[in-house]
Design a protein around this motif. Structure first.
Motif, PDB file in Angstrom:
ATOM      1  N   CYS A 120      84.478  13.544  16.159  1.00  0.00           N
ATOM      2  CA  CYS A 120      85.680  14.179  16.695  1.00  0.00           C
ATOM      3  C   CYS A 120      86.380  13.322  17.732  1.00  0.00           C
ATOM      4  O   CYS A 120      87.439  13.695  18.232  1.00  0.00           O
ATOM      5  CB  CYS A 120      85.339  15.553  17.292  1.00  0.00           C
ATOM      6  N   GLU A 121      85.790  12.190  18.079  1.00  0.00           N
ATOM      7  CA  GLU A 121      86.479  11.265  18.982  1.00  0.00           C
ATOM      8  C   GLU A 121      87.693  10.640  18.304  1.00  0.00           C
ATOM      9  O   GLU A 121      88.601  10.148  18.961  1.00  0.00           O
ATOM     10  CB  GLU A 121      85.525  10.157  19.441  1.00  0.00           C
ATOM     11  N   GLU A 122      87.679  10.642  16.952  1.00  0.00           N
ATOM     12  CA  GLU A 122      88.809  10.116  16.194  1.00  0.00           C
ATOM     13  C   GLU A 122      89.651  11.276  15.652  1.00  0.00           C
ATOM     14  O   GLU A 122      89.130  12.351  15.368  1.00  0.00           O
ATOM     15  CB  GLU A 122      88.325   9.252  15.026  1.00  0.00           C
ATOM     16  N   GLU A 123      90.931  11.031  15.493  1.00  0.00           N
ATOM     17  CA  GLU A 123      91.830  12.066  14.983  1.00  0.00           C
ATOM     18  C   GLU A 123      91.406  12.526  13.593  1.00  0.00           C
ATOM     19  O   GLU A 123      91.464  13.715  13.268  1.00  0.00           O
ATOM     20  CB  GLU A 123      93.264  11.531  14.942  1.00  0.00           C
ATOM     21  N   ALA A 124      90.952  11.583  12.769  1.00  0.00           N
ATOM     22  CA  ALA A 124      90.522  11.941  11.417  1.00  0.00           C
ATOM     23  C   ALA A 124      89.314  12.866  11.454  1.00  0.00           C
ATOM     24  O   ALA A 124      89.162  13.753  10.606  1.00  0.00           O
ATOM     25  CB  ALA A 124      90.191  10.683  10.623  1.00  0.00           C
ATOM     26  N   GLY A 125      88.441  12.672  12.448  1.00  0.00           N
ATOM     27  CA  GLY A 125      87.275  13.532  12.571  1.00  0.00           C
ATOM     28  C   GLY A 125      87.649  14.959  12.916  1.00  0.00           C
ATOM     29  O   GLY A 125      87.111  15.913  12.344  1.00  0.00           O
ATOM     30  N   ILE A 126      88.565  15.110  13.858  1.00  0.00           N
ATOM     31  CA  ILE A 126      89.024  16.457  14.218  1.00  0.00           C
ATOM     32  C   ILE A 126      89.666  17.137  13.011  1.00  0.00           C
ATOM     33  O   ILE A 126      89.427  18.321  12.749  1.00  0.00           O
ATOM     34  CB  ILE A 126      90.023  16.389  15.391  1.00  0.00           C
ATOM     35  N   ARG A 127      90.464  16.392  12.262  1.00  0.00           N
ATOM     36  CA  ARG A 127      91.126  16.972  11.097  1.00  0.00           C
ATOM     37  C   ARG A 127      90.102  17.413  10.046  1.00  0.00           C
ATOM     38  O   ARG A 127      90.249  18.462   9.414  1.00  0.00           O
ATOM     39  CB  ARG A 127      92.095  15.945  10.502  1.00  0.00           C
ATOM     40  N   MET A 128      89.036  16.624   9.885  1.00  0.00           N
ATOM     41  CA  MET A 128      88.023  16.973   8.892  1.00  0.00           C
ATOM     42  C   MET A 128      87.309  18.267   9.268  1.00  0.00           C
ATOM     43  O   MET A 128      87.162  19.175   8.454  1.00  0.00           O
ATOM     44  CB  MET A 128      87.006  15.839   8.747  1.00  0.00           C
ATOM     45  N   TRP A 129      86.851  18.362  10.539  1.00  0.00           N
ATOM     46  CA  TRP A 129      86.062  19.519  10.950  1.00  0.00           C
ATOM     47  C   TRP A 129      86.922  20.755  11.199  1.00  0.00           C
ATOM     48  O   TRP A 129      86.475  21.879  10.971  1.00  0.00           O
ATOM     49  CB  TRP A 129      85.279  19.187  12.224  1.00  0.00           C
ATOM     50  N   LYS A 130      88.159  20.553  11.670  1.00  0.00           N
ATOM     51  CA  LYS A 130      88.999  21.692  12.027  1.00  0.00           C
ATOM     52  C   LYS A 130      89.807  22.231  10.855  1.00  0.00           C
ATOM     53  O   LYS A 130      90.094  23.437  10.790  1.00  0.00           O
ATOM     54  CB  LYS A 130      89.955  21.295  13.158  1.00  0.00           C
ATOM     55  N   THR A 131      90.156  21.366   9.903  1.00  0.00           N
ATOM     56  CA  THR A 131      91.050  21.796   8.818  1.00  0.00           C
ATOM     57  C   THR A 131      90.417  21.681   7.437  1.00  0.00           C
ATOM     58  O   THR A 131      90.362  22.662   6.691  1.00  0.00           O
ATOM     59  CB  THR A 131      92.348  20.962   8.854  1.00  0.00           C
ATOM     60  N   THR A 132      89.936  20.494   7.103  1.00  0.00           N
ATOM     61  CA  THR A 132      89.462  20.259   5.734  1.00  0.00           C
ATOM     62  C   THR A 132      88.288  21.146   5.359  1.00  0.00           C
ATOM     63  O   THR A 132      88.329  21.872   4.355  1.00  0.00           O
ATOM     64  CB  THR A 132      89.062  18.785   5.553  1.00  0.00           C
ATOM     65  N   ILE A 133      87.220  21.112   6.149  1.00  0.00           N
ATOM     66  CA  ILE A 133      86.015  21.869   5.796  1.00  0.00           C
ATOM     67  C   ILE A 133      86.234  23.377   5.884  1.00  0.00           C
ATOM     68  O   ILE A 133      85.818  24.110   4.978  1.00  0.00           O
ATOM     69  CB  ILE A 133      84.822  21.407   6.662  1.00  0.00           C
ATOM     70  N   PRO A 134      86.890  23.921   6.933  1.00  0.00           N
ATOM     71  CA  PRO A 134      87.176  25.367   6.916  1.00  0.00           C
ATOM     72  C   PRO A 134      88.020  25.795   5.721  1.00  0.00           C
ATOM     73  O   PRO A 134      87.834  26.899   5.190  1.00  0.00           O
ATOM     74  CB  PRO A 134      87.916  25.602   8.239  1.00  0.00           C
ATOM     75  N   LYS A 318      76.077  -4.431  25.096  1.00  0.00           N
ATOM     76  CA  LYS A 318      77.446  -4.958  25.161  1.00  0.00           C
ATOM     77  C   LYS A 318      78.447  -3.910  25.636  1.00  0.00           C
ATOM     78  O   LYS A 318      79.614  -4.217  25.831  1.00  0.00           O
ATOM     79  CB  LYS A 318      77.868  -5.486  23.789  1.00  0.00           C
ATOM     80  N   GLY A 319      77.989  -2.667  25.781  1.00  0.00           N
ATOM     81  CA  GLY A 319      78.882  -1.628  26.256  1.00  0.00           C
ATOM     82  C   GLY A 319      79.777  -1.050  25.192  1.00  0.00           C
ATOM     83  O   GLY A 319      80.904  -0.644  25.485  1.00  0.00           O
ATOM     84  N   GLU A 320      79.308  -1.003  23.964  1.00  0.00           N
ATOM     85  CA  GLU A 320      80.113  -0.419  22.887  1.00  0.00           C
ATOM     86  C   GLU A 320      80.396   1.050  23.186  1.00  0.00           C
ATOM     87  O   GLU A 320      79.625   1.733  23.863  1.00  0.00           O
ATOM     88  CB  GLU A 320      79.387  -0.545  21.548  1.00  0.00           C
ATOM     89  N   ASN A 321      81.491   1.534  22.665  1.00  0.00           N
ATOM     90  CA  ASN A 321      81.872   2.938  22.841  1.00  0.00           C
ATOM     91  C   ASN A 321      80.709   3.845  22.443  1.00  0.00           C
ATOM     92  O   ASN A 321      80.148   3.701  21.348  1.00  0.00           O
ATOM     93  CB  ASN A 321      83.099   3.242  21.972  1.00  0.00           C
ATOM     94  N   PRO A 322      80.313   4.790  23.312  1.00  0.00           N
ATOM     95  CA  PRO A 322      79.174   5.662  22.999  1.00  0.00           C
ATOM     96  C   PRO A 322      79.313   6.405  21.675  1.00  0.00           C
ATOM     97  O   PRO A 322      78.313   6.663  21.005  1.00  0.00           O
ATOM     98  CB  PRO A 322      79.140   6.641  24.177  1.00  0.00           C
ATOM     99  N   SER A 323      80.542   6.755  21.287  1.00  0.00           N
ATOM    100  CA  SER A 323      80.715   7.472  20.026  1.00  0.00           C
ATOM    101  C   SER A 323      80.284   6.617  18.841  1.00  0.00           C
ATOM    102  O   SER A 323      79.681   7.116  17.882  1.00  0.00           O
ATOM    103  CB  SER A 323      82.171   7.918  19.862  1.00  0.00           C
ATOM    104  N   TRP A 324      80.573   5.307  18.912  1.00  0.00           N
ATOM    105  CA  TRP A 324      80.163   4.439  17.814  1.00  0.00           C
ATOM    106  C   TRP A 324      78.665   4.177  17.834  1.00  0.00           C
ATOM    107  O   TRP A 324      78.038   3.978  16.785  1.00  0.00           O
ATOM    108  CB  TRP A 324      80.951   3.141  17.834  1.00  0.00           C
ATOM    109  N   ILE A 325      78.074   4.170  19.020  1.00  0.00           N
ATOM    110  CA  ILE A 325      76.609   4.047  19.085  1.00  0.00           C
ATOM    111  C   ILE A 325      75.968   5.265  18.442  1.00  0.00           C
ATOM    112  O   ILE A 325      74.971   5.164  17.710  1.00  0.00           O
ATOM    113  CB  ILE A 325      76.151   3.885  20.541  1.00  0.00           C
TER     114      ILE A 325
END
Length: 409
Positions: A120-134, A318-325
């Motif tokens: 859900c950190e990405e816009e596509a993720g929010i769209r998948m969980w909030k719109t597509t799957i429901p 290296k400090g990668e974004n926690p969401s990608w970790i």
């Protein structure tokens, strides 16, 4: 007097229509009184009539959802695997949970839970969980029940002593597993997206097992279902590329598996928590590399898994974004070579030590509700399964749990 979490629905006519059978699934009060229990949940008919506050007296013994068994549904009729014209009609005839609970869970998912899911950190993720799957849930009963189970688990993470939520969790997980399994045996291109969505949700269910199990005193069990389901969902996704249009976020999470789709490079901030730091020394990789007694085919499985874990550690440093970790840790099962899951099922000590390292690294990115407590539960549980001669290999993951805050300071 404790507040009733939702209106109790007791369908007396339905209870009386049940065929006669012997059962050990009745409530504790009926067992003590040695009388027949109708097993209606969350309050059976006997307790409903007997006590002024039945919700405080009626108590059932709950089994783990990982076993795919729900006491309240063990002898209930299963919904049809055909397309249901009305979700509410199908579930009202097969679920003992109340209509109020069902609405409560779906509302919570659509307003809160969907915004907290992985990717859900990405816009596509929010769209998948909030719109597509429901949207799929409106036409598919097992996607709908999977969503309700996720919502119940989210609420249960906030109120772990809520018995009604535990009952709902087990009920909806069981309904999802049973109907999805039957649907998988009926090849049909029209339900491909529904099956993929449910596979993704079931994988998350398996990851969330700690929410139900960490408050119980039962023995620890290996998270093999999570590894198997993750493999299945990934194979299903990769075998049908056209699903990507509906699951853009899923594509993003699995993009490193495709040569033409690579995840974004780790950021290089000027100042971050991991500069000039390193992980404590881990003796396991050297042990695997130099132990000549290891069979070659097994050694290749160990080395491949440890190499991936070392890459995740590098991303953390290296400090990668926690969401990608979190993404990289989450797709670990799909990176394993064929045969590793079999060794986990066989309780191979080296495999258990490798899996313990995976879960220990979650400690660095466990802010989301669906990961909180997972590192501690899985690592300490795996420790109980290892013979004494292999306990040395647990010092590293246990040290990460105990010193992660100091390491990041």
């Amino acid at each position: 007097m404790a507040e009733i979490p939702y209106p109790i629905v007791f369908d007396r006519a339905r209870a009386q229509q049940r065929p006669h059978r012997k059962s050990k699934l009745g409530c504790k009060v009926c067992k003590a009184r040695k009388i027949k229990c109708d097993e209606v949940r969350p309050v059976c008919g006997n307790c409903y009539r007997r006590f002024p506050n039945p919700e405080e007296e009626c108590e059932f013994e709950y089994n783990s959802p990982q076993r795919g068994f729900s006491p309240s549904s063990a002898n209930e009729p299963r919904p049809s695997t055909s397309r249901a014209s009305s979700i509410s009609t199908t579930f009202s005839s097969s679920l003992p949970t109340s209509r109020s609970m069902e609405l409560r869970l779906f509302h919570h998912y659509s307003t809160v839970t969907c915004l907290t899911m992985p990717t859900c950190e990405e816009e596509a993720g929010i769209r998948m969980w909030k719109t597509t799957i429901p949207s799929l849930a409106f036409e598919c009963t097992y996607v709908y029940s999977a969503i309700l189970a996720i919502s119940a688990l989210h609420l249960l993470s906030l109120t772990p002593d809520d018995i009604a939520l535990k009952a709902a969790t087990y009920q909806y997980i069981d309904e999802t597993v049973s109907t999805h399994r039957e649907e998988m045996n009926v090849p049909n291109s029209s339900n491909s997206v529904n099956r993929l969505a449910t596979s993704v949700l079931l994988t998350l269910h398996a990851k969330l097992r700690t929410i139900c199990e960490r408050t119980t005193s039962g023995p620890y069990s290996l998270p093999i279902n999570y590894f198997i389901l993750q493999h299945g969902a990934n194979d299903m996704f990769l075998s049908t590329p056209e699903w990507g249009s509906a699951f853009t976020a899923y594509v993003a999470v699995y993009s490193h598996l495709a040569p033409h789709l690579q995840p974004p490079a780790p950021p290089q901030p000027e100042n971050h928590a991991y500069i000039n730091r390193d992980f404590p020394y881990d003796p396991l990789p050297n042990y695997v590399e130099f132990d000549e007694s290891l069979l070659l085919d097994r050694k290749e499985l160990y080395v491949h898994a440890l190499t991936y874990i070392s890459l995740i550690k590098e991303c953390i440093l290296k400090g990668e974004n926690p969401s990608w970790i979190r993404h990289r840790l989450g797709i670990f099962p799909t990176t394993l070579r064929k045969g590793f899951c079999t060794l986990i099922q066989e309780e191979d000590p080296l495999c258990l030590l490798i899996v313990a390292r995976l879960f220990a690294l979650l400690k660095f990115v466990d802010e989301p509700w669906y990961l909180q407590g997972t590192a501690e539960y899985e690592v300490r549980g795996l420790e109980t399964m290892l013979p004494d001669e292999w306990k040395w290999g647990m010092e590293w993951p246990l040290g990460i749990l105990e010193n992660s805050s100091l390491f990041m300071s």
